[in-house]
Design a protein around this motif. Structure first.
Motif, PDB file in Angstrom:
ATOM      1  N   LYS A   1       0.832  -1.210   0.000  1.00 36.39           N
ATOM      2  CA  LYS A   1       0.000   0.000   0.000  1.00 36.39           C
ATOM      3  C   LYS A   1       0.863   1.254   0.000  1.00 36.39           C
ATOM      4  CE  LYS A   1      -4.250  -1.692   2.068  1.00 36.39           C
ATOM      5  NZ  LYS A   1      -5.213  -1.522   3.155  1.00 36.39           N
ATOM      6  N   ALA A   2       1.961   1.208   0.731  1.00 35.17           N
ATOM      7  CA  ALA A   2       2.846   2.371   0.805  1.00 35.17           C
ATOM      8  C   ALA A   2       3.497   2.640  -0.550  1.00 35.17           C
ATOM      9  CB  ALA A   2       3.914   2.157   1.871  1.00 35.17           C
ATOM     10  N   THR A   3       3.897   1.596  -1.262  1.00 39.07           N
ATOM     11  CA  THR A   3       4.528   1.819  -2.562  1.00 39.07           C
ATOM     12  C   THR A   3       3.517   2.333  -3.576  1.00 39.07           C
ATOM     13  OG1 THR A   3       4.260  -0.524  -3.110  1.00 39.07           O
ATOM     14  CG2 THR A   3       6.391   0.154  -2.227  1.00 39.07           C
ATOM     15  N   TRP A   4       2.287   1.839  -3.526  1.00 41.13           N
ATOM     16  CA  TRP A   4       1.265   2.368  -4.434  1.00 41.13           C
ATOM     17  C   TRP A   4       0.935   3.819  -4.085  1.00 41.13           C
ATOM     18  CZ3 TRP A   4       0.102   0.922  -9.029  1.00 41.13           C
ATOM     19  CH2 TRP A   4       0.213  -0.413  -9.403  1.00 41.13           C
ATOM     20  N   ALA A   5       0.921   4.144  -2.794  1.00 42.87           N
ATOM     21  CA  ALA A   5       0.658   5.531  -2.384  1.00 42.87           C
ATOM     22  C   ALA A   5       1.778   6.452  -2.864  1.00 42.87           C
ATOM     23  CB  ALA A   5       0.520   5.600  -0.868  1.00 42.87           C
ATOM     24  N   GLU A   6       3.020   5.972  -2.790  1.00 34.26           N
ATOM     25  CA  GLU A   6       4.138   6.775  -3.275  1.00 34.26           C
ATOM     26  C   GLU A   6       4.039   6.992  -4.785  1.00 34.26           C
ATOM     27  OE1 GLU A   6       9.003   6.724  -3.613  1.00 34.26           O
ATOM     28  OE2 GLU A   6       7.979   5.054  -2.654  1.00 34.26           O
ATOM     29  N   ALA A   7       3.696   5.940  -5.523  1.00 34.72           N
ATOM     30  CA  ALA A   7       3.546   6.063  -6.976  1.00 34.72           C
ATOM     31  C   ALA A   7       2.403   7.025  -7.315  1.00 34.72           C
ATOM     32  CB  ALA A   7       3.290   4.692  -7.595  1.00 34.72           C
ATOM     33  N   LYS A   8       1.315   6.935  -6.556  1.00 37.17           N
ATOM     34  CA  LYS A   8       0.171   7.824  -6.786  1.00 37.17           C
ATOM     35  C   LYS A   8       0.564   9.279  -6.592  1.00 37.17           C
ATOM     36  CE  LYS A   8      -4.552   8.637  -5.254  1.00 37.17           C
ATOM     37  NZ  LYS A   8      -5.638   8.217  -4.367  1.00 37.17           N
ATOM     38  N   LYS A   9       1.356   9.545  -5.556  1.00 41.36           N
ATOM     39  CA  LYS A   9       1.771  10.910  -5.250  1.00 41.36           C
ATOM     40  C   LYS A   9       2.789  11.419  -6.269  1.00 41.36           C
ATOM     41  CE  LYS A   9       3.823  13.668  -1.583  1.00 41.36           C
ATOM     42  NZ  LYS A   9       4.431  13.639  -0.260  1.00 41.36           N
ATOM     43  N   ARG A  10       3.819  10.626  -6.551  1.00 37.61           N
ATOM     44  CA  ARG A  10       4.897  11.079  -7.431  1.00 37.61           C
ATOM     45  C   ARG A  10       4.461  11.187  -8.882  1.00 37.61           C
ATOM     46  NH1 ARG A  10      10.422   8.123  -6.294  1.00 37.61           N
ATOM     47  NH2 ARG A  10      10.992   9.559  -7.954  1.00 37.61           N
ATOM     48  N   CYS A  11       3.527  10.339  -9.313  1.00 32.18           N
ATOM     49  CA  CYS A  11       3.076  10.356 -10.711  1.00 32.18           C
ATOM     50  C   CYS A  11       1.802  11.178 -10.892  1.00 32.18           C
ATOM     51  CB  CYS A  11       2.835   8.934 -11.196  1.00 32.18           C
ATOM     52  SG  CYS A  11       4.283   7.887 -11.163  1.00 32.18           S
ATOM     53  N   ARG A  12       1.273  11.707  -9.801  1.00 26.49           N
ATOM     54  CA  ARG A  12       0.045  12.508  -9.821  1.00 26.49           C
ATOM     55  C   ARG A  12      -1.116  11.743 -10.443  1.00 26.49           C
ATOM     56  NH1 ARG A  12       3.128  17.852 -11.900  1.00 26.49           N
ATOM     57  NH2 ARG A  12       4.230  18.267  -9.987  1.00 26.49           N
ATOM     58  N   LEU A  13      -1.401  10.572  -9.896  1.00 24.79           N
ATOM     59  CA  LEU A  13      -2.440   9.698 -10.420  1.00 24.79           C
ATOM     60  C   LEU A  13      -3.670   9.741  -9.533  1.00 24.79           C
ATOM     61  CD1 LEU A  13      -0.220   6.582 -11.163  1.00 24.79           C
ATOM     62  CD2 LEU A  13      -0.964   8.308 -12.782  1.00 24.79           C
ATOM     63  N   SER A  14      -4.820   9.468 -10.139  1.00 25.31           N
ATOM     64  CA  SER A  14      -6.057   9.338  -9.383  1.00 25.31           C
ATOM     65  C   SER A  14      -6.249   7.861  -9.034  1.00 25.31           C
ATOM     66  CB  SER A  14      -7.241   9.837 -10.216  1.00 25.31           C
ATOM     67  OG  SER A  14      -7.438   8.991 -11.331  1.00 25.31           O
ATOM     68  N   GLN A  15      -7.271   7.570  -8.260  1.00 22.45           N
ATOM     69  CA  GLN A  15      -7.537   6.180  -7.889  1.00 22.45           C
ATOM     70  C   GLN A  15      -7.913   5.353  -9.123  1.00 22.45           C
ATOM     71  OE1 GLN A  15      -6.810   5.097  -4.846  1.00 22.45           O
ATOM     72  NE2 GLN A  15      -7.147   3.060  -5.639  1.00 22.45           N
ATOM     73  N   GLN A  16      -8.611   5.946 -10.096  1.00 21.65           N
ATOM     74  CA  GLN A  16      -8.939   5.222 -11.329  1.00 21.65           C
ATOM     75  C   GLN A  16      -7.681   4.899 -12.124  1.00 21.65           C
ATOM     76  OE1 GLN A  16     -10.916   8.120 -10.773  1.00 21.65           O
ATOM     77  NE2 GLN A  16     -12.841   7.120 -10.262  1.00 21.65           N
ATOM     78  N   ASP A  17      -6.715   5.820 -12.148  1.00 23.06           N
ATOM     79  CA  ASP A  17      -5.456   5.576 -12.846  1.00 23.06           C
ATOM     80  C   ASP A  17      -4.698   4.423 -12.202  1.00 23.06           C
ATOM     81  OD1 ASP A  17      -5.964   7.740 -14.566  1.00 23.06           O
ATOM     82  OD2 ASP A  17      -4.980   9.140 -13.204  1.00 23.06           O
ATOM     83  N   ILE A  18      -4.714   4.368 -10.869  1.00 23.08           N
ATOM     84  CA  ILE A  18      -4.063   3.269 -10.155  1.00 23.08           C
ATOM     85  C   ILE A  18      -4.748   1.949 -10.491  1.00 23.08           C
ATOM     86  CG2 ILE A  18      -3.624   2.297  -7.861  1.00 23.08           C
ATOM     87  CD1 ILE A  18      -1.784   4.591  -8.429  1.00 23.08           C
ATOM     88  N   GLN A  19      -6.078   1.957 -10.530  1.00 22.80           N
ATOM     89  CA  GLN A  19      -6.821   0.740 -10.855  1.00 22.80           C
ATOM     90  C   GLN A  19      -6.503   0.274 -12.278  1.00 22.80           C
ATOM     91  OE1 GLN A  19     -11.056   1.098 -10.386  1.00 22.80           O
ATOM     92  NE2 GLN A  19     -11.453  -0.959 -11.136  1.00 22.80           N
ATOM     93  N   MET A  20      -6.426   1.208 -13.223  1.00 22.89           N
ATOM     94  CA  MET A  20      -6.089   0.844 -14.601  1.00 22.89           C
ATOM     95  C   MET A  20      -4.682   0.264 -14.678  1.00 22.89           C
ATOM     96  SD  MET A  20      -7.788   3.739 -17.053  1.00 22.89           S
ATOM     97  CE  MET A  20      -7.451   5.212 -16.100  1.00 22.89           C
ATOM     98  N   ALA A  21      -3.732   0.858 -13.958  1.00 21.73           N
ATOM     99  CA  ALA A  21      -2.357   0.360 -13.955  1.00 21.73           C
ATOM    100  C   ALA A  21      -2.297  -1.052 -13.382  1.00 21.73           C
ATOM    101  CB  ALA A  21      -1.462   1.295 -13.160  1.00 21.73           C
TER     102      ALA A  21
END
Length: 69
Positions: free
Chosen positions: A7-27
Motif C-alpha cells: 500500500k505504501a509503494t502504491w501511495a508513493e507512486a500515486k503521489k509522485r506520478c500525480r495519479l487518481s484512484q482510477q489511474d491506479i486501478q487501470m495500472a
C-alpha cells in the motif's frame, strides 16, 4: 512483501506520478507495478514523453477499448 508495504509503494507512486484512484486501478489491471510507474516519469529533457497519467490511460484504452470513469 507485506500488505502495508505494498500500500505504501502504491501511495508513493500515486503521489509522485500525480495519479487518481482510477489511474491506479487501470495500472493494476494492466499488470504494472509501482516501481514501473515511477521509472517512467519523464525527465525535464524528455518533453516528447507523455506524463505517466496519460501513458497509462492510452495503454488501457488500447488494450480494453475504453477508459474507466
Amino acid at each position: 512483501m507485506g500488505k502495508s508495504k505494498t500500500k505504501a509503494t502504491w501511495a508513493e507512486a500515486k503521489k509522485r506520478c500525480r495519479l487518481s484512484q482510477q489511474d491506479i486501478q487501470m495500472a493494476k489491471e494492466l499488470g504494472m507495478t509501482p516501481k514501473s510507474l515511477i521509472k517512467n516519469i519523464p525527465a525535464p529533457k524528455e518533453q516528447w514523453k507523455a506524463p505517466v497519467k496519460v501513458w497509462v490511460r492510452d495503454l488501457y484504452e488500447d488494450k480494453f477499448g475504453k477508459v474507466l470513469k
